[in-house]
Motif scaffolding. Structure first.
Motif, short mmCIF file in Angstrom:
data_model
loop_
_atom_site.label_atom_id
_atom_site.label_comp_id
_atom_site.label_asym_id
_atom_site.label_seq_id
_atom_site.Cartn_x
_atom_site.Cartn_y
_atom_site.Cartn_z
N HIS A 1 0.76 -1.41 -0.10
CA HIS A 1 0.07 -0.03 -0.11
C HIS A 1 0.69 1.42 0.07
O HIS A 1 0.15 2.34 0.07
N GLY A 2 2.22 1.17 -0.06
CA GLY A 2 2.71 2.53 -0.27
C GLY A 2 2.67 3.23 1.12
O GLY A 2 2.56 2.94 1.92
N GLU A 3 2.22 4.48 0.68
CA GLU A 3 1.95 5.62 1.76
C GLU A 3 0.79 5.61 2.50
O GLU A 3 -0.29 6.09 1.93
N LEU A 4 0.81 4.70 3.53
CA LEU A 4 -0.55 4.70 4.37
C LEU A 4 -0.54 5.68 5.66
O LEU A 4 0.59 5.69 6.17
N ARG A 5 -1.63 6.39 5.90
CA ARG A 5 -1.56 7.13 7.11
C ARG A 5 -2.41 6.20 8.31
O ARG A 5 -2.07 6.46 9.38
N TRP A 6 -3.31 5.45 7.77
CA TRP A 6 -4.11 4.52 8.60
C TRP A 6 -4.01 3.09 8.58
O TRP A 6 -4.07 2.79 7.42
N LEU A 7 -4.39 2.15 9.48
CA LEU A 7 -4.65 0.78 9.07
C LEU A 7 -5.76 0.66 10.11
O LEU A 7 -5.70 0.84 11.24
N HIS A 8 -6.75 0.13 9.66
CA HIS A 8 -7.83 -0.32 10.63
C HIS A 8 -7.59 -1.74 10.91
O HIS A 8 -7.63 -2.54 10.06
N ILE A 9 -7.60 -2.10 12.37
CA ILE A 9 -7.31 -3.78 12.66
C ILE A 9 -8.34 -4.20 13.17
O ILE A 9 -8.49 -5.18 13.96
N GLY A 10 -9.47 -3.69 12.88
CA GLY A 10 -10.89 -4.45 13.35
C GLY A 10 -11.18 -4.20 14.85
O GLY A 10 -11.04 -3.39 15.56
N CYS A 11 -11.29 -5.90 15.47
CA CYS A 11 -11.36 -6.04 16.98
C CYS A 11 -12.71 -5.67 17.20
O CYS A 11 -13.13 -5.45 18.51
#
Length: 472
Positions: free
Chosen positions: A136-146
């Motif tokens: 994904h190259g330049e990511l600012r956020w990643l949603h990890i669910g939970c």
């Protein structure tokens, strides 16, 4: 015109059912942008091209690496920031259903929740994260669910752990969330993890504060209800802010939240949900909100049936996005949406029985509407309410191939007409769906929504043919 309180407005694409072909995303991304979206929450599930030990996770139709790159390029071109979502705790069926990973279940019988006591569990979700981030190259956020970590604390390891000292399910939950978020931050320092908030709602301020989770993550507070209670939500937000969470996200729904096997999206309940969220946004400190995600669930979980297909939800998405963008719903918003979608008249509080539009996938919505409104009812009307069928061609008659010759012309033409009509509509829908979806999704939708009625009708026509043959 009032400006939106939400700087970021993300459209959620739930790929765990009926994932769209990349060619369709190329058509709808410009529409999303025109409607007021500036981001995509991309829930990959089993559609990501996992590699190495994770290869078993891939669905047969999983996107290739080059397709993911194409999706990201298209999103970028249409000014849509991509935030990937990977489940790392609950909703892990797509991982834990496989024999290679079933030993990592919290409860041996259930494939939904990962066992947080096993180092291998953490290693598995970290590998998933690393593979996704790498593409994904330049990511600012990643949603990890939970979210919805059902049966947590009910596994053998958990029961043993909970008997020790002051251990609680809350601590167990927070520890796993922290471990996953810590990996994201240490391995990918420019990426901020986001978590769903539902597992934290019942926890008190002190527990949340002491956990240190707020230093690692941003919370996404979800509620899809049309009668979302603003005061309760504001109190919850105040608790989260006092617990040191610096930025909060909201999550509404534009489809996929009003019925597990729903075919059509009624706009009204979703519009109300967004109007309530706007009231919440107006009642909390300025600057506390990072953005809002308009969720569009495609299944309630990995093993449930499909709910409304993406094209069926687009009118609702359009109304909701425009409402958020303009900070309210108005007659002008309705007119703008009608113009953008090529729909002559939007119905908000009823299902639209006759819909045609010019937006990508509008043909699918039109045909799904016909089927949802008229297929089952027309077949049932003939087979259960037509006195000639119920009186002279009952199951008893059909089994024995008996029919009074006079009665044939009372219902055979109707049966044949219906069969011809619905076979043609089904074929037309299959052709339209082939442009948007893979064969497996089309097959599933048809088996769930078309075949039960069509097969009943076909069997009646076949039995009638046999009974007529027996007369001669």
């Amino acid at each position: 015109m009032a400006s939106s309180p939400f700087e970021l407005r993300l459209v959620h694409l739930d790929l765990k059912g009926a994932p769209p072909k990349v060619s369709y995303l190329a058509e709808v991304f410009p529409l999303f942008h025109a409607l007021g979206a500036n981001g995509i929450l991309l829930e990959y599930e089993d559609m990501f091209p996992y590699d190495g030990e994770l290869k078993p996770l891939c669905a047969n139709d999983a996107y290739s690496t080059s397709e993911i790159k194409e999706i990201l390029k298209l999103a970028n071109f249409h000014e849509l920031e991509v935030i990937p979502l990977i489940q790392t705790f609950g909703h892990m069926e797509f991982v834990l259903k496989h024999k290679e990973f079933c030993h990592l279940r919290e409860v041996a019988m259930f494939p939904n929740t990962v066992n947080p006591h096993k180092e291998e569990s953490l290693r598995l979700v970290c590998t998933m994260i690393d593979q996704v981030v790498a593409l994904h190259g330049e990511l600012r956020w990643l949603h990890i669910g939970c979210d919805e970590v059902y049966y947590l604390g009910e596994g053998k390891d958990s029961k043993k752990w909970l008997k020790q000292g002051e251990n609680t399910i809350e601590k167990l939950c927070l520890a796993h969330m922290k471990a996953v978020a810590s990996h994201v931050i240490s391995a990918h320092p420019t990426v901020k993890p986001i978590v769903w908030d539902d597992m934290l709602r019942g926890m008190n301020e002190e527990t949340l504060k002491d956990s240190g989770l707020a230093q690692l993550t941003e919370l996404m507070i979800w509620d899809y209800s049309p009668d979302l209670e603003v005061d309760i939500k504001v109190n919850l937000i105040e608790k989260y802010l006092k617990s040191d969470f610096p930025k909060l996200w909201f999550a509404s729904a534009f489809k996929g939240a009003t019925g597990v096997n729903q075919c059509l999206t009624m706009i009204g309940p979703h519009l109300k949900n967004h109007q309530q969220w706007l009231k919440v946004a107006a009642s909390i400190p300025v600057g506390a909100i990072q953005g809002i995600t308009l969720t569009g669930w495609q299944r309630y979980d990995h093993l449930s049936v499909l709910c409304e297909l993406l094209p069926a939800g687009i009118p609702s998405l359009a109304v909701c996005l425009q409402t958020l963008k303009n900070d309210s719903y108005s007659e002008k918003v309705k007119e703008d949406v009608e113009k953008l979608l090529g729909i002559s008249s939007l119905e908000i509080d009823t299902f639209m029985s006759d819909i045609s539009g010019t937006f990508p996938g509008s043909e699918i919505l039109s045909l799904v509407t016909q089927i949802a409104f008229y297929l089952k009812s027309s077949v049932d009307e003939l087979l259960e309410n037509n006195r000639y069928v119920t009186g002279w061609f009952s199951p008893y008659h059909r089994k024995r191939k008996k029919i009074h010759p006079i009665m044939i012309h009372h219902f055979q033409p109707d049966a044949l007409r219906l069969l011809t009509k619905w076979t043609a509509v089904t074929q037309e829908l299959c052709t339209a769906m082939e442009k948007v979806f893979y064969a497996s999704a089309i097959e599933e939708w048809m088996e769930e929504n078309v075949q039960p009625s069509l097969q009943k009708l076909q069997a009646t026509v076949d039995d009638l043919d046999k009974a007529i043959e027996a007369l001669s």
